[in-house]
Design an enzyme around this catalytic site. Structure first.
Site, PDB file in Angstrom:
ATOM      1  NE  ARG A   1      -3.797  -2.051   2.609  1.00  0.00           N
ATOM      2  CZ  ARG A   1      -3.662  -3.209   3.254  1.00  0.00           C
ATOM      3  NH1 ARG A   1      -2.540  -3.460   3.920  1.00  0.00           N
ATOM      4  NH2 ARG A   1      -4.643  -4.102   3.265  1.00  0.00           N
TER       5      ARG A   1
ATOM      6  CE  LYS B   1      -6.541  -0.093   4.434  1.00  0.00           C
ATOM      7  NZ  LYS B   1      -7.760  -0.170   3.603  1.00  0.00           N
TER       8      LYS B   1
ATOM      9  CG  HIS C   1      -5.034   1.167  -4.403  1.00  0.00           C
ATOM     10  ND1 HIS C   1      -4.479   0.710  -3.225  1.00  0.00           N
ATOM     11  CD2 HIS C   1      -6.250   0.553  -4.506  1.00  0.00           C
ATOM     12  CE1 HIS C   1      -5.314  -0.133  -2.645  1.00  0.00           C
ATOM     13  NE2 HIS C   1      -6.386  -0.249  -3.400  1.00  0.00           N
TER      14      HIS C   1
ATOM     15  NE  ARG D   1      -3.239  -3.105  -1.802  1.00  0.00           N
ATOM     16  CZ  ARG D   1      -2.937  -4.014  -0.885  1.00  0.00           C
ATOM     17  NH1 ARG D   1      -1.688  -4.402  -0.727  1.00  0.00           N
ATOM     18  NH2 ARG D   1      -3.888  -4.545  -0.118  1.00  0.00           N
TER      19      ARG D   1
ATOM     20  CG  HIS E   1      -7.259  -8.067   0.901  1.00  0.00           C
ATOM     21  ND1 HIS E   1      -7.424  -8.492  -0.405  1.00  0.00           N
ATOM     22  CD2 HIS E   1      -6.867  -6.768   0.815  1.00  0.00           C
ATOM     23  CE1 HIS E   1      -7.154  -7.500  -1.230  1.00  0.00           C
ATOM     24  NE2 HIS E   1      -6.815  -6.446  -0.514  1.00  0.00           N
TER      25      HIS E   1
ATOM     26  CE1 TYR F   1      -6.819  -6.551  -7.419  1.00  0.00           C
ATOM     27  CE2 TYR F   1      -7.250  -7.561  -5.299  1.00  0.00           C
ATOM     28  CZ  TYR F   1      -6.840  -6.486  -6.046  1.00  0.00           C
ATOM     29  OH  TYR F   1      -6.456  -5.329  -5.416  1.00  0.00           O
TER      30      TYR F   1
END
Length: 305
Positions: free
Chosen positions: A150, A174, A239, A242, A265, A274
């Site tokens: 990120r 995150k 992004h 990414r 994630h 994806y």
């Protein structure tokens, strides 16, 4: 916002940070949503009735579905907290809407697009004495596309986070979740070339002023690179690189669970977005690899009844 609401909201947010590991941006958004809801309900948010919440939700009709989903989630979690802590005997949050969010498909770069980006960088770095700025851009791009970092994770890397002899790093992303991030040989070589221009006493791998490179500056650098490579800048961002990392890995046969781990994630549903790029590849696999392939190719054209 009345005093009782303020105190309970702060306690809820503290719990969200300490126990649920919520990201700072999530906490800030929830604080704003709860404060606005408290101000809108004159009787106080903590004691609100189902009817009051339904009236509140009616005022959200003009908002984007993603915004409504976030506001509803903030309030539902707040009331679940109040119920668990004994501040309420019921949970009125169940009356709030659950619109969900329509996940937009990520912008996708082709392999040719990526090749053009790296061709520009290679051309700049092919001189006898490459400019430090070009070496930095090379390291940034290699890590974005080669490791799926990120933007915030990338610009805030410590100077010695990436070791020349270690093909991975442990990253805290995150919500404070740690994950193992692969670092390719190319990326390690690009980082080593750039790090030679970073003073040993600087704490960041990508320093700028007294701190590190900002996300905004990274965004500008990647946009400029896209323009030089003949790619419309509105199709490019950190992004998007990414996304390209994830999309191209999946096209190459990567396992979805492994991809989830590499991307950091929490929910595999986020990673599954994806899979849209793999539909044509899956049909081709059936047509060429299935034991019955010789009996006839799979026809994906819709038929009329």
């Amino acid at each position: 916002m009345i005093a009782a609401d303020r105190a309970l909201i702060e306690r809820f947010l503290e719990m969200l940070t300490a126990e649920a590991g919520a990201a700072a941006n999530t906490v800030a958004a929830y604080r704003s949503d709860l404060a606005l809801a408290s101000a809108a309900i004159e009787g106080g948010l903590a004691a609100a009735s189902i009817a009051q919440l339904q009236t509140l939700a009616e005022g959200w009709q003009s908002l984007a579905r993603a915004t409504v989903a976030r506001k509803s989630a903030a309030l539902r979690r707040f009331y679940a907290f109040l119920l668990d802590e004994g501040h309420r005997s019921d949970d009125p949050g169940k009356a709030l809407p659950r619109p969900g969010t329509a996940r937009s498909l990520p912008k996708v770069l082709s392999h040719a697009d990526v090749d053009r980006l790296f061709a520009v960088i290679a051309d700049r770095c092919a001189t006898a004495r490459p400019l430090p700025g070009d070496l930095r851009l090379s390291a940034l791009t290699e890590l974005l596309y080669g490791s799926g970092l990120r933007a915030t994770e990338l610009v805030s890397l410590p100077r010695n986070a990436i070791h020349p002899d270690r093909p991975f790093l442990i990253l805290k992303g995150k919500g404070g979740r740690e994950r193992l991030v692969p670092i390719s040989d190319r990326a390690r070589a690009a980082v080593a070339a750039w790090r030679a221009h970073v003073a040993a006493d600087r704490p960041w791998l990508f320093p700028s002023g007294k701190g590190h490179l900002t996300r905004i500056r990274l965004y500008q650098l990647i946009k400029a690179l896209a323009a030089d490579a003949g790619i419309p800048p509105d199709r490019m961002s950190p992004h998007v690189l990414r996304h390209a990392f994830a999309t191209h890995l999946l096209e190459g046969g990567a396992d979805l669970r492994a991809l989830q781990t590499m991307l950091g994630h929490a929910d595999i549903a986020t990673t599954e977005i994806y899979t849209h790029v793999d539909a044509s590849r899956l049909v081709e696999l059936v047509n060429t690899r299935h034991p019955l392939a010789d009996a006839g190719r799979v026809d994906v054209t819709p038929r009329r009844p």
